[in-house]
Design an enzyme around this catalytic site. Structure first.
Site, mmCIF file in Angstrom:
data_model
loop_
_atom_site.group_PDB
_atom_site.id
_atom_site.type_symbol
_atom_site.label_atom_id
_atom_site.label_comp_id
_atom_site.label_asym_id
_atom_site.label_seq_id
_atom_site.Cartn_x
_atom_site.Cartn_y
_atom_site.Cartn_z
ATOM 1 N N ASP A 38 0.833 -1.208 0.000
ATOM 2 C CA ASP A 38 0.000 0.000 0.000
ATOM 3 C C ASP A 38 0.865 1.253 0.000
ATOM 4 O O ASP A 38 2.038 1.222 0.395
ATOM 5 C CB ASP A 38 -0.894 0.033 1.251
ATOM 6 C CG ASP A 38 -1.940 -1.073 1.219
ATOM 7 O OD1 ASP A 38 -2.253 -1.559 0.119
ATOM 8 O OD2 ASP A 38 -2.419 -1.441 2.303
HETATM 9 N N1 URA Z 1 -1.396 -6.049 3.548
HETATM 10 C C1 URA Z 1 -1.843 -4.766 3.658
HETATM 11 O O1 URA Z 1 -2.864 -4.508 4.264
HETATM 12 N N2 URA Z 1 -1.107 -3.807 3.068
HETATM 13 C C2 URA Z 1 0.044 -4.028 2.417
HETATM 14 O O2 URA Z 1 0.665 -3.096 1.919
HETATM 15 C C3 URA Z 1 0.497 -5.364 2.325
HETATM 16 C C4 URA Z 1 -0.249 -6.361 2.898
#
Ligand code: URA
Length: 238
Positions: free
Chosen positions: A101
């Site tokens: 993310d």
């Molecule tokens: N899970 C999440 O919620 N965010 C990420 O960036 C990776 C795995």
């Protein structure tokens, strides 16, 4: 070494199916020789002509990046946010293997090797990813057990292989939780904690397969060694 039709398709001139047709029709030469056998193995040093025109083949590149916050795992962004490929000094058309993310930091592999990317992202190969999540409020024992037992997210159970509380701070009502999963659904860690009514305040990926982020500071990267690439390829036979 790669299959001829794959290398042609990767050069961007046509689809893999079209490349197969061109090979069968005798329109493809490798190092001066017409090749009509599908699946002939070539590499990026071979000179490949399609209909008399040389195609551009890219050498495969593999990087391990410690992604900083506020970078998007995409090749472009309509909102003008910073994109992850800007961090790596190369002309190759590399892209991230999977996604972290915008606000997640940590280990991500960047490559232009689509075969390896597919191996690593395929659920059947069960590549382990380990995250450190700062969550609020603290986990109860029941919640810890239910996480370990597996939690259904959108009808599919996510079954972490390890969950461990690394730091417990009841005064701030936060825990630092190390969690290892096999799957790669978007936002999966945040959704796991959301399912048991916890917010993820910070998230970082510390391990991917056998690779660790190690001494790399956020924004820093290193090249993967040949042995590491070979070991990653072995995930398809596990
Ligand atoms: N899970 C999440 O919620 N965010 C990420 O960036 C990776 C795995």
């Amino acid at each position: 070494m790669e299959r001829l039709q794959k290398l042609i398709a990767e050069s961007g001139i046509c689809s893999r199916r079209k490349a197969e047709e061109l090979i069968l029709k005798g329109k493809v030469k490798v190092n001066g020789e017409v090749i009509t056998k599908l699946g002939t193995k070539v590499d990026s040093n071979d000179v490949i002509l399609v209909d008399g025109k040389k195609i551009k083949t890219e050498k495969k590149e593999y990087y391990l990046l410690n992604k900083p916050r506020n970078y998007i795992c995409s090749l472009e962004d309509k909102e003008g946010r910073k994109i992850i490929t800007e961090l790596i000094d190369t002309k190759a058309r590399i892209y991230p293997v999977g996604r972290l993310d915008y606000d997640t930091t940590g280990l991500i592999i960047m490559t232009n090797d689509g075969t390896l990317a597919n191996i690593l992202m395929h659920p059947k190969n069960r590549v382990e990813k380990t995250y450190l999540a700062k969550i609020k409020p603290c986990l109860t024992m029941e919640e810890l057990f239910s996480l370990k037992a597996g939690i259904s997210i959108d009808g599919i159970v996510c079954h972490p292989s390890r969950v461990k509380i690394k730091k417990h701070d009841p005064s701030k009502e936060v825990d630092l939780v190390e969690i290892t999963i096999h799957e790669g659904r978007n936002h999966i860690i945040k959704n796991l904690f959301k399912a048991i009514n916890h917010d993820v305040l910070k998230l970082t990926r510390t391990k991917y397969a056998f690779l660790e982020v190690g001494e790399l500071q956020t924004g820093e990267y290193r090249y993967l060694t040949k042995e590491e690439v070979k070991k990653l390829y072995a995930y398809q036979n596990k």
